[in-house]
Design a protein around this motif. Structure first.
Motif, PDB file in Angstrom:
ATOM      1  N   PHE A 164      17.974  37.268  14.004  1.00 46.11           N
ATOM      2  CA  PHE A 164      17.591  38.646  14.331  1.00 46.11           C
ATOM      3  C   PHE A 164      18.441  39.210  15.476  1.00 46.11           C
ATOM      4  O   PHE A 164      18.159  40.309  15.966  1.00 46.11           O
ATOM      5  CB  PHE A 164      16.108  38.710  14.700  1.00 46.11           C
ATOM      6  CG  PHE A 164      15.196  38.331  13.564  1.00 46.11           C
ATOM      7  CD1 PHE A 164      15.103  39.128  12.429  1.00 46.11           C
ATOM      8  CD2 PHE A 164      14.453  37.171  13.616  1.00 46.11           C
ATOM      9  CE1 PHE A 164      14.273  38.767  11.366  1.00 46.11           C
ATOM     10  CE2 PHE A 164      13.618  36.802  12.576  1.00 46.11           C
ATOM     11  CZ  PHE A 164      13.533  37.608  11.445  1.00 46.11           C
ATOM     12  N   TRP A 207      16.693  40.449   1.232  1.00 48.87           N
ATOM     13  CA  TRP A 207      17.467  40.724   2.445  1.00 48.87           C
ATOM     14  C   TRP A 207      17.481  42.212   2.744  1.00 48.87           C
ATOM     15  O   TRP A 207      17.381  42.627   3.904  1.00 48.87           O
ATOM     16  CB  TRP A 207      18.894  40.190   2.269  1.00 48.87           C
ATOM     17  CG  TRP A 207      19.750  40.292   3.504  1.00 48.87           C
ATOM     18  CD1 TRP A 207      19.337  40.277   4.810  1.00 48.87           C
ATOM     19  CD2 TRP A 207      21.161  40.446   3.563  1.00 48.87           C
ATOM     20  NE1 TRP A 207      20.407  40.390   5.664  1.00 48.87           N
ATOM     21  CE2 TRP A 207      21.545  40.505   4.918  1.00 48.87           C
ATOM     22  CE3 TRP A 207      22.161  40.518   2.578  1.00 48.87           C
ATOM     23  CZ2 TRP A 207      22.858  40.649   5.329  1.00 48.87           C
ATOM     24  CZ3 TRP A 207      23.473  40.657   2.990  1.00 48.87           C
ATOM     25  CH2 TRP A 207      23.818  40.722   4.351  1.00 48.87           C
ATOM     26  N   GLU A 208      17.591  43.038   1.709  1.00 44.14           N
ATOM     27  CA  GLU A 208      17.611  44.486   1.915  1.00 44.14           C
ATOM     28  C   GLU A 208      16.302  44.964   2.541  1.00 44.14           C
ATOM     29  O   GLU A 208      16.299  45.881   3.373  1.00 44.14           O
ATOM     30  CB  GLU A 208      17.850  45.192   0.578  1.00 44.14           C
ATOM     31  CG  GLU A 208      17.923  46.709   0.670  1.00 44.14           C
ATOM     32  CD  GLU A 208      19.042  47.202   1.580  1.00 44.14           C
ATOM     33  OE1 GLU A 208      18.871  48.287   2.182  1.00 44.14           O
ATOM     34  OE2 GLU A 208      20.086  46.515   1.697  1.00 44.14           O
ATOM     35  N   TYR A 210      14.507  43.336   4.686  1.00 47.88           N
ATOM     36  CA  TYR A 210      14.616  43.041   6.118  1.00 47.88           C
ATOM     37  C   TYR A 210      15.623  43.973   6.801  1.00 47.88           C
ATOM     38  O   TYR A 210      15.426  44.373   7.948  1.00 47.88           O
ATOM     39  CB  TYR A 210      15.020  41.583   6.335  1.00 47.88           C
ATOM     40  CG  TYR A 210      13.848  40.641   6.412  1.00 47.88           C
ATOM     41  CD1 TYR A 210      13.116  40.504   7.587  1.00 47.88           C
ATOM     42  CD2 TYR A 210      13.448  39.904   5.313  1.00 47.88           C
ATOM     43  CE1 TYR A 210      12.030  39.643   7.667  1.00 47.88           C
ATOM     44  CE2 TYR A 210      12.358  39.042   5.375  1.00 47.88           C
ATOM     45  CZ  TYR A 210      11.657  38.919   6.556  1.00 47.88           C
ATOM     46  OH  TYR A 210      10.579  38.075   6.631  1.00 47.88           O
ATOM     47  N   ARG A 211      16.678  44.310   6.107  1.00 46.04           N
ATOM     48  CA  ARG A 211      17.671  45.218   6.709  1.00 46.04           C
ATOM     49  C   ARG A 211      17.083  46.592   6.985  1.00 46.04           C
ATOM     50  O   ARG A 211      17.518  47.289   7.904  1.00 46.04           O
ATOM     51  CB  ARG A 211      18.898  45.328   5.798  1.00 46.04           C
ATOM     52  CG  ARG A 211      19.821  44.133   5.871  1.00 46.04           C
ATOM     53  CD  ARG A 211      21.114  44.342   5.131  1.00 46.04           C
ATOM     54  NE  ARG A 211      20.929  44.422   3.696  1.00 46.04           N
ATOM     55  CZ  ARG A 211      21.906  44.224   2.789  1.00 46.04           C
ATOM     56  NH1 ARG A 211      23.126  43.947   3.197  1.00 46.04           N
ATOM     57  NH2 ARG A 211      21.657  44.299   1.504  1.00 46.04           N
ATOM     58  N   ARG A 212      16.086  46.989   6.193  1.00 49.78           N
ATOM     59  CA  ARG A 212      15.442  48.292   6.388  1.00 49.78           C
ATOM     60  C   ARG A 212      14.263  48.203   7.356  1.00 49.78           C
ATOM     61  O   ARG A 212      13.659  49.209   7.687  1.00 49.78           O
ATOM     62  CB  ARG A 212      14.953  48.843   5.049  1.00 49.78           C
ATOM     63  CG  ARG A 212      16.047  49.161   4.043  1.00 49.78           C
ATOM     64  CD  ARG A 212      15.518  50.040   2.916  1.00 49.78           C
ATOM     65  NE  ARG A 212      14.356  49.441   2.273  1.00 49.78           N
ATOM     66  CZ  ARG A 212      14.403  48.708   1.160  1.00 49.78           C
ATOM     67  NH1 ARG A 212      15.570  48.470   0.567  1.00 49.78           N
ATOM     68  NH2 ARG A 212      13.307  48.199   0.634  1.00 49.78           N
ATOM     69  N   SER A 213      13.933  47.006   7.797  1.00 45.13           N
ATOM     70  CA  SER A 213      12.764  46.802   8.657  1.00 45.13           C
ATOM     71  C   SER A 213      13.112  47.081  10.113  1.00 45.13           C
ATOM     72  O   SER A 213      14.286  47.242  10.465  1.00 45.13           O
ATOM     73  CB  SER A 213      12.265  45.362   8.516  1.00 45.13           C
ATOM     74  OG  SER A 213      13.106  44.473   9.227  1.00 45.13           O
ATOM     75  N   THR A 215      13.272  45.042  12.387  1.00 48.80           N
ATOM     76  CA  THR A 215      14.057  43.919  12.907  1.00 48.80           C
ATOM     77  C   THR A 215      14.944  43.381  11.787  1.00 48.80           C
ATOM     78  O   THR A 215      14.559  42.452  11.072  1.00 48.80           O
ATOM     79  CB  THR A 215      13.135  42.798  13.433  1.00 48.80           C
ATOM     80  OG1 THR A 215      12.118  43.367  14.254  1.00 48.80           O
ATOM     81  CG2 THR A 215      13.937  41.790  14.254  1.00 48.80           C
ATOM     82  N   PRO A 216      16.139  43.951  11.603  1.00 54.29           N
ATOM     83  CA  PRO A 216      17.017  43.519  10.513  1.00 54.29           C
ATOM     84  C   PRO A 216      17.406  42.045  10.631  1.00 54.29           C
ATOM     85  O   PRO A 216      17.495  41.486  11.729  1.00 54.29           O
ATOM     86  CB  PRO A 216      18.243  44.420  10.667  1.00 54.29           C
ATOM     87  CG  PRO A 216      17.759  45.603  11.443  1.00 54.29           C
ATOM     88  CD  PRO A 216      16.709  45.062  12.365  1.00 54.29           C
ATOM     89  N   ILE A 218      20.129  39.042  10.029  1.00 56.82           N
ATOM     90  CA  ILE A 218      21.573  38.802   9.936  1.00 56.82           C
ATOM     91  C   ILE A 218      21.790  37.410   9.355  1.00 56.82           C
ATOM     92  O   ILE A 218      21.327  36.416   9.927  1.00 56.82           O
ATOM     93  CB  ILE A 218      22.268  38.908  11.309  1.00 56.82           C
ATOM     94  CG1 ILE A 218      22.187  40.332  11.847  1.00 56.82           C
ATOM     95  CG2 ILE A 218      23.732  38.491  11.215  1.00 56.82           C
ATOM     96  CD1 ILE A 218      20.989  40.629  12.684  1.00 56.82           C
TER      97      ILE A 218
END
Length: 269
Positions: A164, A207-208, A210-213, A215-216, A218
């Motif tokens: 993160f 993964w997408e 989480y990327r929009r959340s 806390t993306p 990595i």
């Protein structure tokens, strides 16, 4: 919704938290509807995530037991999350360690509040509200300085947290900042999401999310994770999948499919 008694008044119940989502994956009970909804969205496209979380937690238990067997008695659990499933001090107690010292550090107010509630009166433990991305500030906390003897080896636990931290926040410097505070014989325990192959469509979709959340996530390759260790020496078997680090025969089998992440325990010489 009604606010649970263990939730601080300033916590936004409608905003998912990575600590509470992880707690849900592990089967814990300290999460809100927003956390469960986010987790279920991820699990819908990638059901293996819950098993991966449990495998990661099992690695933490094995790593703590291994270090305890080497005589390490002090642990700084950075980004400790909701300590409802497998606390470090409990692992030490199960290993017969009676003089262990554990400081739990997290910036999530629910994690901090609940940790303080369940650890009240437990000797050899402390809870710190702090951001692991600032080693100097965390290490300077009175609870840390009061409980941890930095003239003796310390284990710095960075389990499922550095993925993160984006590259611009220099995760290798974070690891180095903690390692620098330890004497030779100190260790860094690290686990990280990522993989050395292209994502499957389901993994890409998860993964997408989480990327929009807030806390993306990595993802980093094993080689990139190994580089985070700097000049620390990885203990055998090196940087491997969570279930492959000194597996114990009494644990549940690894999750189906390829592991999405790697782990390591590294020593300061």
């Amino acid at each position: 919704m009604d606010r649970p008694s263990w939730a601080p008044a300033d916590v936004d119940l409608d905003r998912p938290s990575v600590a509470r989502v992880y707690d849900y994956y592990l089967g814990g009970s300290h999460n809100f509807a927003a956390d469960r909804a986010f987790a279920e969205q991820v699990l819908k496209v990638m059901p293996a995530v819950a098993g991966l979380a449990r495998s990661n937690r099992a690695f933490l238990r094995r790593a703590v037991r291994a270090l305890a067997a080497q005589g390490v008695r002090q642990y700084l659990d950075l980004g400790s999350g909701i300590p409802t499933v497998g606390n470090v001090h409990e692992v030490l107690a199960d290993a017969g360690v009676t003089d262990g010292r554990v400081v739990y550090v997290d910036h999530d107010p629910v994690a901090v509040a609940h940790s303080r509630a369940i650890l009240a009166g437990v000797p050899g433990t402390a809870v710190v509200a702090g951001d692991l991305r600032s080693p100097a500030e965390v290490l300077a906390q009175p609870q840390v300085q009061g409980l941890i003897d930095f003239t003796q080896p310390v284990a710095f636990l960075l389990v499922a947290v550095l993925h993160f931290v984006p590259d611009e926040q220099r995760p290798a410097d974070i690891v180095a900042g903690y390692a620098a505070a330890g004497v030779p014989g100190s260790h860094v325990v690290l686990s990280h999401a990522g993989l050395d192959r292209p994502l499957t469509p389901a993994e890409e979709e998860a993964w997408e999310m989480y990327r929009r959340s807030p806390t993306p996530l990595i993802l980093r390759t094993n080689t990139q994770v190994e580089a985070l260790l700097g000049d620390l020496t990885a203990l055998p078997p090196g940087v491997v999948a969570p279930h492959a680090w000194r597996p114990a025969g009494d644990e549940e089998p690894p999750p189906e499919g390829n592991a999405i992440g790697c782990v390591a325990v590294a020593r300061k010489d």
